[in-house]
Design an enzyme around this catalytic site. Sequence first.
Site, PDB file in Angstrom:
ATOM      1  N   ALA A  19       0.816  -1.216   0.000  1.00 45.91           N
ATOM      2  CA  ALA A  19       0.000   0.000   0.000  1.00 45.91           C
ATOM      3  C   ALA A  19       0.846   1.261   0.000  1.00 45.91           C
ATOM      4  CB  ALA A  19      -0.927   0.003   1.219  1.00 45.91           C
ATOM      5  N   ALA A  85       8.136  -8.936   4.170  1.00 49.45           N
ATOM      6  CA  ALA A  85       9.132  -8.537   3.180  1.00 49.45           C
ATOM      7  C   ALA A  85       9.939  -7.326   3.622  1.00 49.45           C
ATOM      8  CB  ALA A  85       8.454  -8.249   1.852  1.00 49.45           C
ATOM      9  N   VAL A  87      11.908  -5.162   1.595  1.00 49.12           N
ATOM     10  CA  VAL A  87      12.320  -4.705   0.273  1.00 49.12           C
ATOM     11  C   VAL A  87      11.255  -3.752  -0.244  1.00 49.12           C
ATOM     12  CG1 VAL A  87      11.187  -6.641  -0.928  1.00 49.12           C
ATOM     13  CG2 VAL A  87      13.120  -5.469  -2.014  1.00 49.12           C
ATOM     14  N   ASN A  95       5.704 -12.129  -2.624  1.00 47.96           N
ATOM     15  CA  ASN A  95       4.710 -13.197  -2.564  1.00 47.96           C
ATOM     16  C   ASN A  95       4.421 -13.746  -3.955  1.00 47.96           C
ATOM     17  OD1 ASN A  95       3.049 -11.331  -3.839  1.00 47.96           O
ATOM     18  ND2 ASN A  95       1.835 -10.867  -2.033  1.00 47.96           N
ATOM     19  N   HIS A 443      -0.558 -14.087   5.542  1.00 48.12           N
ATOM     20  CA  HIS A 443      -1.586 -13.064   5.392  1.00 48.12           C
ATOM     21  C   HIS A 443      -1.991 -12.441   6.722  1.00 48.12           C
ATOM     22  CE1 HIS A 443      -3.109 -15.191   1.445  1.00 48.12           C
ATOM     23  NE2 HIS A 443      -1.954 -14.569   1.284  1.00 48.12           N
ATOM     24  N   ALA A 477      -2.857  -3.877   5.635  1.00 46.59           N
ATOM     25  CA  ALA A 477      -3.764  -4.951   6.045  1.00 46.59           C
ATOM     26  C   ALA A 477      -4.114  -4.903   7.520  1.00 46.59           C
ATOM     27  CB  ALA A 477      -3.164  -6.308   5.697  1.00 46.59           C
TER      28      ALA A 477
END
Length: 518
Positions: A19, A85, A87, A95, A443, A477
């Site tokens: 995002a 992640a 990066v 993913n 997730h 998320a």
Amino acid sequence: MPALRTNEFDVVVVGGGTAGAVVASRLSADPGVRVCLIEGGPSDVGDESVLLLRNWINLLESEYDYDYPTVPQPRGNSHIRHSRARVLGGCSSHNTMISFLPPAGDFADWVAAGAAGWSYEEMLPYWRRLAVHIEPVAGKDRNPLAADFVAACHAALGVDVREDFNSAPFADGTGFFPVAYHPDSGIRSSSSVAYLHPHLDRPNLTVLTETWASRLEQSGDRVTGVRVTRDGREEVISGREYVLCAGAIDTPRLLLLSGIGPAGHLREIGIDVRLDLPGVGEHLLDHPESLILWEAARPIPPQSAMDSDAGLFVRRDPGDERPDLMFHLYQIPFTRNTERLGYDVPAHGFGMTPNVPRPRSSGRLRLASADPAVKPALDFGYFTDDDGYDEQTILDGLRIAREVAATEPFRSWIAREIAPGPHLRTDEELSAYGRAVHHTVYHPAGTCRMGATTDELAVVDPGLRLRGFANVRIADASVFPTMTTVNPVVAVLMIGERAADLVAAGLPARSDAVTPAG
């Protein structure tokens, strides 16, 4: 030594992930808005180990992974490492990029949970303007094993074969997944590739990589800066508006380190309480999935987009318009959890992974220490829901997987069932196995959940504003009120798009605009 303070930006985005890249790109499209994007990891530009989608599995527990452990899970797998992640592009750089538009019922659940204005109809415009390139797995990447799996799912269960899961709402179905990638090159269409790479030369966009945010500086109801470490020194990066996009683990972690969260927990670990916000870190969600593993009767052909190209959705509850059981077909032997229990590791193998789309279990995130360098404590509470729904979903999934395995043309690919093994047949045996070897699809969500202003456990309001602060929003998320039925990356991208609109609407016009290139 006091931290250095940078020049003030209009917007500081913390987290250059799924995002965050969207927010920074959309806001910096206005040459009058000075944007700083802070990312803890390196750039992905020119790095094929990140950009090539099929290499995703080699990024797990690598230099690109924060690699968070979980606390012991009495009813689940205590050995899970949660990949996050490290990066540019975040988890969209890390993913499989399986990319579904969430069903209407998921957004209806959000509205029912207090997220007014987040209905399916209101979110569709953000889906339509996504910059990532999504298409079903290309013909050249379709493995005969996966094609025969799809045919067997249709024959065994009577579900429709979906040519494109995103073309229309579905209650069940089987087919090749929609994936955000470029089939000709195999390059992932991550948020970084789609939203940042074309615009890195904008003079009003500053991207700071290898820059770790450890605390929010505050004065009253405003954040005044983000304390970061880069190049071995501390700095404070200041802005007028702040958007936290560090993800469902690191956003609540940053809030807690800043004294924003449950007062009792903060005092317990020695952090001064700046704002008692009890919902921070609560409501930790995930998609647990188990595994049925087979040895292949013959070597598996090499073609694939990312080794989990096809799947199955089943609806057990006819009263819901959405599926309530999902499977990935892994074209590789994912044996991390079965090997630990003594099962064989086949030279050629594959598996189906029964997955709980809307889990009823939840947990919490807490700090293990006031030291920002110490990883947080993640308790997902796997399979702890009172009615046993999550456990039953895994059990049903293992049995359905065996039905598919007994059906041609998939059956001819199977030499033997390795795990759980044909000797395990009872509900008790299959449940114990399914929970012992279950994994995560990486997730995590829900730890700063969105809700009505009257909801004491809501961390952000429907405008994504952080409760108690006038100039901070959260966009990742962590704001999910409930888990999406499908892989959440598209929902996170849409949150980024909406957050950019919300922030832009509140920014005053500037007179010293610069003209961006590109």
